[in-house]
Motif scaffolding. Sequence first.
Motif, mmCIF file in Angstrom:
data_model
loop_
_atom_site.group_PDB
_atom_site.id
_atom_site.type_symbol
_atom_site.label_atom_id
_atom_site.label_comp_id
_atom_site.label_asym_id
_atom_site.label_seq_id
_atom_site.Cartn_x
_atom_site.Cartn_y
_atom_site.Cartn_z
ATOM 1 N N ARG A 129 0.701 -1.654 0.484
ATOM 2 C CA ARG A 129 0.566 0.257 0.053
ATOM 3 C C ARG A 129 0.717 1.087 0.302
ATOM 4 N NH1 ARG A 129 -2.065 -4.013 1.118
ATOM 5 N NH2 ARG A 129 -4.341 -4.280 0.475
ATOM 6 N N TYR A 140 4.949 -13.222 -9.985
ATOM 7 C CA TYR A 140 4.974 -13.746 -8.899
ATOM 8 C C TYR A 140 7.119 -14.320 -9.082
ATOM 9 C CZ TYR A 140 0.924 -13.866 -5.856
ATOM 10 O OH TYR A 140 -0.234 -13.191 -5.682
ATOM 11 N N ARG A 190 8.690 -10.934 -7.935
ATOM 12 C CA ARG A 190 8.743 -11.081 -6.867
ATOM 13 C C ARG A 190 10.109 -11.872 -5.877
ATOM 14 N NH1 ARG A 190 2.974 -10.509 -4.352
ATOM 15 N NH2 ARG A 190 3.947 -9.798 -2.170
ATOM 16 N N HIS A 234 -0.109 -17.234 4.124
ATOM 17 C CA HIS A 234 0.076 -16.527 3.097
ATOM 18 C C HIS A 234 0.130 -17.368 1.819
ATOM 19 C CE1 HIS A 234 -3.019 -13.004 4.490
ATOM 20 N NE2 HIS A 234 -3.735 -13.918 4.631
ATOM 21 N N VAL A 274 -1.535 -17.772 -1.090
ATOM 22 C CA VAL A 274 -2.475 -17.313 -0.518
ATOM 23 C C VAL A 274 -3.429 -15.921 -1.677
ATOM 24 C CG1 VAL A 274 -4.463 -16.701 1.220
ATOM 25 C CG2 VAL A 274 -2.418 -18.934 1.957
ATOM 26 N N GLY A 325 -9.759 -14.422 -1.405
ATOM 27 C CA GLY A 325 -10.591 -15.474 -1.531
ATOM 28 C C GLY A 325 -10.265 -16.824 -1.603
ATOM 29 N N GLU A 326 -9.258 -17.001 -0.890
ATOM 30 C CA GLU A 326 -8.742 -17.958 -0.968
ATOM 31 C C GLU A 326 -8.484 -18.402 0.631
ATOM 32 O OE1 GLU A 326 -6.319 -19.948 -4.738
ATOM 33 O OE2 GLU A 326 -5.573 -18.667 -3.519
ATOM 34 N N THR A 343 1.926 -4.196 9.737
ATOM 35 C CA THR A 343 0.965 -4.106 8.438
ATOM 36 C C THR A 343 0.032 -3.377 8.848
ATOM 37 O OG1 THR A 343 -0.780 -5.803 8.343
ATOM 38 C CG2 THR A 343 -0.543 -5.690 10.881
ATOM 39 N N SER A 344 -1.200 -3.494 7.968
ATOM 40 C CA SER A 344 -1.861 -2.018 7.497
ATOM 41 C C SER A 344 -3.181 -3.011 8.227
ATOM 42 C CB SER A 344 -2.058 -1.732 5.754
ATOM 43 O OG SER A 344 -2.051 -3.073 5.092
ATOM 44 N N TYR A 371 -8.045 -9.164 6.003
ATOM 45 C CA TYR A 371 -8.524 -10.544 7.191
ATOM 46 C C TYR A 371 -7.900 -11.727 6.461
ATOM 47 C CZ TYR A 371 -10.718 -6.497 8.717
ATOM 48 O OH TYR A 371 -10.992 -5.239 9.973
HETATM 49 C C1 BV8 Z 1 -10.490 -15.544 3.014
HETATM 50 C C2 BV8 Z 1 -0.052 -13.129 -0.946
HETATM 51 C C3 BV8 Z 1 -12.368 -16.999 3.203
HETATM 52 C C4 BV8 Z 1 -0.037 -13.023 -1.934
HETATM 53 C C5 BV8 Z 1 -2.016 -12.193 0.307
HETATM 54 C C6 BV8 Z 1 -14.818 -7.686 3.563
HETATM 55 C C7 BV8 Z 1 -14.618 -7.621 4.986
HETATM 56 C C8 BV8 Z 1 -13.490 -8.073 5.656
HETATM 57 C C9 BV8 Z 1 -12.728 -9.404 4.533
HETATM 58 C C10 BV8 Z 1 -12.806 -9.281 2.852
HETATM 59 C C11 BV8 Z 1 -13.909 -8.586 2.288
HETATM 60 N N1 BV8 Z 1 -13.479 -9.095 1.292
HETATM 61 C C12 BV8 Z 1 -13.285 -10.108 1.042
HETATM 62 C C13 BV8 Z 1 -12.793 -10.410 1.969
HETATM 63 C C14 BV8 Z 1 -11.519 -11.375 2.115
HETATM 64 C C15 BV8 Z 1 -10.287 -10.529 2.170
HETATM 65 C C16 BV8 Z 1 -9.710 -9.727 2.493
HETATM 66 O O1 BV8 Z 1 -9.873 -9.429 4.013
HETATM 67 N N2 BV8 Z 1 -10.106 -8.226 1.327
HETATM 68 C C17 BV8 Z 1 -9.575 -7.142 2.177
HETATM 69 C C18 BV8 Z 1 -9.077 -6.694 0.813
HETATM 70 C C19 BV8 Z 1 -10.755 -5.897 2.423
HETATM 71 N N3 BV8 Z 1 -9.065 -11.913 2.628
HETATM 72 C C20 BV8 Z 1 -9.378 -12.936 2.044
HETATM 73 O O2 BV8 Z 1 -9.867 -12.610 0.868
HETATM 74 C C21 BV8 Z 1 -8.232 -14.312 2.692
HETATM 75 N N4 BV8 Z 1 -8.980 -14.656 2.669
HETATM 76 O O3 BV8 Z 1 -11.073 -14.392 3.320
HETATM 77 O O4 BV8 Z 1 -10.848 -17.167 2.875
HETATM 78 C C22 BV8 Z 1 -12.345 -16.913 5.071
HETATM 79 C C23 BV8 Z 1 -13.324 -17.009 5.829
HETATM 80 C C24 BV8 Z 1 -13.199 -17.583 6.517
HETATM 81 C C25 BV8 Z 1 -12.331 -17.072 7.570
HETATM 82 C C26 BV8 Z 1 -11.491 -16.664 6.839
HETATM 83 C C27 BV8 Z 1 -11.280 -17.323 6.139
HETATM 84 C C28 BV8 Z 1 -7.458 -14.138 1.759
HETATM 85 C C29 BV8 Z 1 -6.146 -12.683 1.165
HETATM 86 C C30 BV8 Z 1 -4.932 -13.001 1.647
HETATM 87 C C31 BV8 Z 1 -4.279 -12.642 0.018
HETATM 88 N N5 BV8 Z 1 -3.854 -12.525 0.019
HETATM 89 N N6 BV8 Z 1 -0.906 -12.044 0.171
HETATM 90 C C32 BV8 Z 1 0.761 -11.907 -2.854
HETATM 91 O O5 BV8 Z 1 1.484 -11.634 -1.907
HETATM 92 O O6 BV8 Z 1 0.788 -12.214 -3.292
HETATM 93 S S1 BV8 Z 1 -2.943 -10.511 1.028
HETATM 94 C C33 BV8 Z 1 -1.424 -9.179 0.774
HETATM 95 O O7 BV8 Z 1 -1.657 -8.160 1.108
HETATM 96 C C34 BV8 Z 1 -0.486 -9.398 1.891
HETATM 97 O O8 BV8 Z 1 -0.469 -10.889 2.065
HETATM 98 C C35 BV8 Z 1 -1.024 -8.920 3.625
HETATM 99 O O9 BV8 Z 1 -2.184 -9.860 4.148
HETATM 100 C C36 BV8 Z 1 -2.048 -7.886 2.176
HETATM 101 C C37 BV8 Z 1 -0.576 -6.588 2.917
HETATM 102 O O10 BV8 Z 1 -0.979 -6.283 3.920
HETATM 103 P P1 BV8 Z 1 0.238 -5.615 4.548
HETATM 104 O O11 BV8 Z 1 0.879 -7.012 4.759
HETATM 105 O O12 BV8 Z 1 -0.396 -4.929 6.199
HETATM 106 O O13 BV8 Z 1 1.226 -4.740 4.090
HETATM 107 P P2 BV8 Z 1 0.395 -2.835 3.528
HETATM 108 O O14 BV8 Z 1 1.663 -2.108 2.466
HETATM 109 O O15 BV8 Z 1 -1.103 -3.798 3.371
HETATM 110 O O16 BV8 Z 1 0.720 -2.022 4.773
HETATM 111 C C38 BV8 Z 1 2.271 -2.384 5.464
HETATM 112 C C39 BV8 Z 1 2.521 -1.419 5.751
HETATM 113 O O17 BV8 Z 1 3.310 -1.551 7.255
HETATM 114 C C40 BV8 Z 1 2.206 -0.270 7.129
HETATM 115 O O18 BV8 Z 1 0.607 -0.263 7.299
HETATM 116 C C41 BV8 Z 1 2.951 0.717 6.829
HETATM 117 O O19 BV8 Z 1 2.302 1.680 7.392
HETATM 118 C C42 BV8 Z 1 3.533 -0.124 6.967
HETATM 119 N N7 BV8 Z 1 5.361 0.452 6.966
HETATM 120 C C43 BV8 Z 1 5.692 0.763 5.792
HETATM 121 N N8 BV8 Z 1 7.134 0.394 6.173
HETATM 122 C C44 BV8 Z 1 7.458 0.370 7.426
HETATM 123 C C45 BV8 Z 1 6.163 -0.024 7.899
HETATM 124 N N9 BV8 Z 1 6.215 -0.070 8.877
HETATM 125 C C46 BV8 Z 1 7.208 -0.376 9.820
HETATM 126 N N10 BV8 Z 1 8.426 0.068 8.881
HETATM 127 C C47 BV8 Z 1 8.918 0.109 7.951
HETATM 128 N N11 BV8 Z 1 9.729 1.068 7.351
#
Ligand code: BV8
Length: 227
Positions: free
Chosen positions: A24, A55, A58, A108, A148, A151-152, A175-176, A180
């Motif tokens: 993000r 991938y 990456r 993941h 993962v 949706g997986e 993590t942001s 979920y």
């Molecule tokens: C699931 C692998 C069913 C792939 C990833 C509506 C509401 C709630 C949930 C949902 C919804 N609609 C859909 C869903 C479910 C969905 C979801 O959450 N969608 C989101 C978009 C709303 N989730 C899923 O589909 C999951 N599966 O729900 O299955 C289920 C049902 C019941 C029970 C269980 C399961 C599967 C999601 C997995 C997707 N795959 N990764 C790949 O990597 O290519 S997600 C991927 O994005 C990461 O793995 C990670 O999870 C996410 C990124 O988040 P972050 O790691 O936090 O990274 P980000 O860039 O966002 O933030 C970085 C942070 O670091 C920031 O805060 C920043 O300030 C900070 N930072 C930056 N620099 C530094 C720092 N901090 C410290 N030091 C620094 N230098």
Amino acid sequence: MVAMRIVVLTGAGISAESGVPTFRDAGGLWEGHRVEDVATPEAFERDPDTVQRFYDLRRHAVALAVPNPAHDALARLEREVGDDLLVVTQNIDDLHERAGSERVVHMHGDLLLASCLGCGRRVPVMADLAERPPCPECGRRMLRPDVVWFGEMPYDLDVIDDALTTCDLFAAIGTSGAVYPAAGFVMTAAEAGATTIELNLAASEITPLFDEVRHGPASLVVPEWVD
Ligand code: BV8
């Protein structure tokens, strides 16, 4: 650190200072792709080569990265408290392991693994998947990243839930809180009586849920917290 059971959730921010871009901060773009548009089974169905290349790129980037002091500090903590620490990472890089952490759950998935759509096994990635290499187990050319997608079902949720409901301390690092079920882990731990702390560069979507928040780059705030 007094004897207590600790669960640490890490996200892309812990690897940022190792040169692995987050999702993000770069406006959610990686090589011009939005993760949400590429990290889905539908995208793989529609355009497997683009997803495989996404991938492969990456994986090459991670191979050039090195663990930073935040990864090192968590490995030090594990050497100190052993089985009382579990690292649950959303990251698919191997920087925790390369820093020396052994108790790591990749909820993941893992860039260095592929899953075979032919025989269902998880196998080490030996070549770019865009080249459609044969599965080392069954020989079929049906390997996909063992990652993962949206949706997986994440991996090891039973192990994670057991750790969250029995820990004394839950820390989220880098993590942001946008995805979920990982973003809900702090609530599960808090409801089970754990103290919770967020170590992050800036406020996240879940900052208000933590007992304590320390803002700063992981390479500074994580060693400070551990030591
Ligand atoms: C699931 C692998 C069913 C792939 C990833 C509506 C509401 C709630 C949930 C949902 C919804 N609609 C859909 C869903 C479910 C969905 C979801 O959450 N969608 C989101 C978009 C709303 N989730 C899923 O589909 C999951 N599966 O729900 O299955 C289920 C049902 C019941 C029970 C269980 C399961 C599967 C999601 C997995 C997707 N795959 N990764 C790949 O990597 O290519 S997600 C991927 O994005 C990461 O793995 C990670 O999870 C996410 C990124 O988040 P972050 O790691 O936090 O990274 P980000 O860039 O966002 O933030 C970085 C942070 O670091 C920031 O805060 C920043 O300030 C900070 N930072 C930056 N620099 C530094 C720092 N901090 C410290 N030091 C620094 N230098």
